[in-house]
Every structure is written in structure tokens, then in C-alpha cells.
Write a protein that holds these residues in place. Structure first.
Motif, mmCIF file in Angstrom:
data_model
loop_
_atom_site.group_PDB
_atom_site.id
_atom_site.type_symbol
_atom_site.label_atom_id
_atom_site.label_comp_id
_atom_site.label_asym_id
_atom_site.label_seq_id
_atom_site.Cartn_x
_atom_site.Cartn_y
_atom_site.Cartn_z
ATOM 1 N N SER A 91 0.825 -1.203 0.000
ATOM 2 C CA SER A 91 0.000 0.000 0.000
ATOM 3 C C SER A 91 0.864 1.259 0.000
ATOM 4 C CB SER A 91 -0.913 0.003 1.227
ATOM 5 O OG SER A 91 -1.748 -1.128 1.234
ATOM 6 N N TYR A 92 2.071 1.149 0.530
ATOM 7 C CA TYR A 92 2.971 2.294 0.631
ATOM 8 C C TYR A 92 3.590 2.641 -0.716
ATOM 9 C CZ TYR A 92 6.551 5.301 2.692
ATOM 10 O OH TYR A 92 7.344 6.363 3.016
ATOM 11 N N VAL B 57 2.068 9.724 4.903
ATOM 12 C CA VAL B 57 1.819 8.295 4.659
ATOM 13 C C VAL B 57 2.351 7.444 5.810
ATOM 14 C CG1 VAL B 57 2.375 6.357 3.153
ATOM 15 C CG2 VAL B 57 1.776 8.554 2.158
ATOM 16 N N TYR C 163 -0.287 5.208 8.170
ATOM 17 C CA TYR C 163 -0.232 3.752 8.262
ATOM 18 C C TYR C 163 0.252 3.295 9.636
ATOM 19 C CZ TYR C 163 -1.441 2.907 3.436
ATOM 20 O OH TYR C 163 -2.113 2.822 2.267
ATOM 21 N N SER C 164 1.186 4.047 10.223
ATOM 22 C CA SER C 164 1.682 3.668 11.548
ATOM 23 C C SER C 164 0.573 3.759 12.586
ATOM 24 C CB SER C 164 2.853 4.564 11.957
ATOM 25 O OG SER C 164 3.933 4.418 11.071
ATOM 26 N N ALA D 284 -2.686 3.784 12.022
ATOM 27 C CA ALA D 284 -3.767 2.851 11.702
ATOM 28 C C ALA D 284 -3.430 1.443 12.181
ATOM 29 C CB ALA D 284 -4.032 2.849 10.197
ATOM 30 N N MET D 285 -2.211 0.992 11.894
ATOM 31 C CA MET D 285 -1.813 -0.347 12.313
ATOM 32 C C MET D 285 -1.678 -0.438 13.832
ATOM 33 S SD MET D 285 -1.836 -1.964 9.564
ATOM 34 C CE MET D 285 -1.239 -3.511 10.220
ATOM 35 N N SER E 132 -10.857 2.332 -2.733
ATOM 36 C CA SER E 132 -9.405 2.478 -2.760
ATOM 37 C C SER E 132 -8.800 1.748 -3.958
ATOM 38 C CB SER E 132 -8.806 1.948 -1.460
ATOM 39 O OG SER E 132 -7.398 2.008 -1.493
#
Length: 222
Positions: A3-4, A37, A41-42, A44-45, A95
Motif C-alpha cells: 500500500s505504501y 503516509v 499507516y503507523s 492505523a496499524m 481504494s
């Protein structure tokens, strides 16, 4: 990690953006996208990991639907909000759609640029790919759409244009520090991802379907 990938696409949009018309704006945009980004993501995870246990059966592939293996879907279900899972499923579909549109945009602009450099084959094709309507390379968009419906394709760059990729060339004023180290890191990381992409196929019982799905891209690419 998959995703990144693609955050560098801001560079491809610079030619059509007044906000990215100078070098300093381009640097700032690249830094901001990195931070946003990574932070997104950090967080969210991290948030999902507070809710989903590491030994959850769905994470270990014990659920049939692929969407049910998403840590975000599992998180809302475990939190007692199963109906929210439908919302996340819709977000994933949206997405995926925007990812396709994004890829089509990039390929279209690359194809148009190759046409401007005279690297798209016969002149009658190149001449049409150079044409724009209201600033949009419409014919390049149409050709890209047709190709995307069939398969992915690539084109080897011209050897004569190698000099234009000199990092000290004034055409490329921005250079990142330690670029060769980053390139080596990217190469190693990509190789690791490719090799372990289909590791699930080797977990007993061996799955031919998963093996082909994971590694068919290698011979196709070659």
C-alpha cells in the motif's frame, strides 16, 4: 508495504501542477507525503493492533473471504461493531478503484512523454500520442485503457538517452543523499517481497493455484 508503494507519484503530477512548478515546492511536497503516509499507516496499524490479537484465526488464513483477513475488518468486528465492516469493505473497493485510476494517469503521462521523445515506434502512432485536447493526452488515455484491460506491458528505454539520467545533469536539480544505498535497499526489499509473496502456497497442503497466482508475474515480466 504494498500500500505504501506509489507515494513518489507526486513527481509525475508536477508537470501539470502550478503548486509544484519550482524545485523547492517539489522537495516540500515529497517530504510532506512521506510524513503523512508513514504517520497514517503507523497510527492505523497501531490502533488496530490494540484490538486484534496476534493469534486471531482470521489473520492466520482460517477465513475463506480475503476481505475477512483485513486487520481493520477484524478490529471493528472484535469491537462489537460488525456493521461497520461493510463500510470498510466499501472503502477498500473505492481504494482499489482510485488505485487503478491513479495507475492509468501515470501510464498515460509516461506514454505521452515517450511520444514527445520519439520513442513510441512508427511516426503515425507517435504523432497521435502527442496530441492533446484541453491539456489531456486523450489518445494516450484511450490506448492505455485498452492495454490495461488486456495485460501489463513495458518498454525498454533508449540507450542513447542514458546521458539524460546523469544525476549531475542540470535537468535534475534535486538529488537525495546516499541514493546508491537507498537503491540497494530498494532492490533487496523488492527481491524479498517477490520471494515471500507466495509463501502461503508452500504451507501444507501445497497449493498449485496460489503458487501460480503468486509467481506467474515473474516469467511474464521477463
Amino acid at each position: 508495504m504494498f500500500s505504501y508503494i506509489g507515494m513518489d507519484i507526486v513527481a509525475a503530477t508536477a508537470a501539470e501542477s502550478r503548486a509544484l512548478s519550482d524545485v523547492e515546492s517539489m522537495k516540500m511536497a515529497a517530504r510532506k507525503i512521506n510524513l503523512r503516509v508513514i504517520t497514517l499507516y503507523s497510527l492505523a496499524m497501531l490502533t488496530a493492533s490494540f484490538v486484534v490479537p496476534m493469534d486471531h484465526p482470521f489473520i492466520n488464513g482460517h477465513s475463506t473471504p480475503v476481505g475477512a483477513r483485513s486487520i481493520f475488518i477484524i478490529a471493528v468486528v472484535e469491537a462489537g461493531m460488525p456493521k461497520v465492516a461493510h463500510f470498510f469493505s466499501g472503502v477498500f473497493v473505492f481504494s482499489a478503484f482510485t488505485c487503478g485510476v491513479n495507475s492509468m494517469y501515470i501510464v498515460t503521462r509516461v506514454l505521452h512523454t515517450l511520444a514527445l521523445c520519439g520513442q513510441t515506434g512508427p511516426e503515425f502512432i507517435t504523432r497521435r500520442l502527442r496530441q492533446c485536447r484541453s491539456g489531456v493526452p486523450v489518445r494516450a488515455v484511450l490506448m492505455t485503457g485498452v492495454i490495461m484491460m488486456v495485460a501489463y506491458t513495458g518498454r525498454e528505454g533508449s540507450v542513447g538517452a542514458a546521458a539524460s539520467y546523469d544525476r549531475d545533469n542540470p535537468r535534475y536539480p534535486y538529488k537525495s543523499h546516499g541514493q546508491w544505498l537507498k537503491a540497494c535497499y530498494g532492490l533487496v526489499a523488492c527481491v524479498v517481497l517477490i520471494l515471500f509473496n507466495g509463501v502461503g502456497a508452500f504451507i501444507e497442503p501445497f497449493s498449485i493455484r496460489k503458487f501460480i497466482a503468486a509467481y506467474i508475474s515473474l516469467p511474464v515480466f521477463i
